[in-house]
Design an enzyme around this catalytic site. Sequence first.
Site, mmCIF file in Angstrom:
data_model
loop_
_atom_site.group_PDB
_atom_site.id
_atom_site.type_symbol
_atom_site.label_atom_id
_atom_site.label_comp_id
_atom_site.label_asym_id
_atom_site.label_seq_id
_atom_site.Cartn_x
_atom_site.Cartn_y
_atom_site.Cartn_z
ATOM 1 N N SER A 72 41.738 46.437 48.842
ATOM 2 C CA SER A 72 42.049 47.211 47.639
ATOM 3 C C SER A 72 40.759 47.432 46.855
ATOM 4 O O SER A 72 39.701 46.901 47.201
ATOM 5 C CB SER A 72 43.079 46.480 46.757
ATOM 6 O OG SER A 72 42.541 45.241 46.292
ATOM 7 N N TYR B 114 33.711 32.437 36.142
ATOM 8 C CA TYR B 114 33.482 33.570 37.052
ATOM 9 C C TYR B 114 32.075 34.131 36.848
ATOM 10 O O TYR B 114 31.350 34.411 37.817
ATOM 11 C CB TYR B 114 34.530 34.646 36.789
ATOM 12 C CG TYR B 114 34.188 36.022 37.300
ATOM 13 C CD1 TYR B 114 34.387 36.367 38.627
ATOM 14 C CD2 TYR B 114 33.670 36.991 36.436
ATOM 15 C CE1 TYR B 114 34.067 37.637 39.090
ATOM 16 C CE2 TYR B 114 33.355 38.260 36.889
ATOM 17 C CZ TYR B 114 33.549 38.580 38.225
ATOM 18 O OH TYR B 114 33.233 39.833 38.677
#
Length: 286
Positions: free
Chosen positions: A11, A169
């Site tokens: 995706s 992150y």
Amino acid sequence: MTLAVITGANSGIGQQIAIGLAGRGLDVVLVARDRGRLEAARRHIAGLAPGVDVRVEAVDLADLDETGALAGRLAARDPSIVVSNAAVIAPLDDRTPAGLHRSLATNHLAPYLLLRTLAERPSPRPRRFVVVGGSPSGLRRVPVDLDDLNAETGRGLGWPPSVRPFAAYGRTKNMNAMFVYGLARRLYGTATTVNGAHPGIISGGRLNRHDRGALRVFGSVLGRFAPGTETGADTPLWLATAPEVDGVSGRFYVRRRVVPTAAHTTDPDRVERLWHESARLVGLRP
């Protein structure tokens, strides 16, 4: 025919990069965890590029045993292009069976293990590795805590708690830049190059699927104004294919331009310390 591998290819930006590579006539291997999404992506890309061999590898990149096995299979096929794109913003308590924070394992340790394994297998042909990273300017304020790579203490991840997974992150994205520099130094004088790229803030992906609280609100606001996946795929795809970057290695790009990353990502001692600690965590010699 030239073979290209793209992780996180079911995706978003990863699939768009795969479409671009297949459209240039390259055979492609799509890597992601969800087999159903992978098969849907394979059918879509094969329909857009008849005659191109599109294969899938359903692998959980957070599982280093699976990633190591993938590296072995891919090494046997000697890909000329590898784009490390897979990433996740995982809750801090999301740990793999090995006890690793899922963001650390997926975003940094998996590309370290995969690309390093491939790099250490001699190839008779030029190869390009591309690591999709984060914003050099935005990441200046989240240096990698080399004493807490696995986010055990949560030290320095900020407040409110809902934004801490994003800070963790961000640290893994700084690790990506540091890995590019460490690997490029080791590849100097070979026909294999490695560069990093920031795709920009992009809508249409699944990176923020675990967001909560303030982070979810922030992400939804940004998403309303962000460009789509074609824009995000542009610089990584360009690095993988453009003749003007033949032989260029160890650089980080934003919108096809070289951009310096923070001093804490380029410091040679820090880069080497991250390399050695990453080797320990994945079970490789330094």
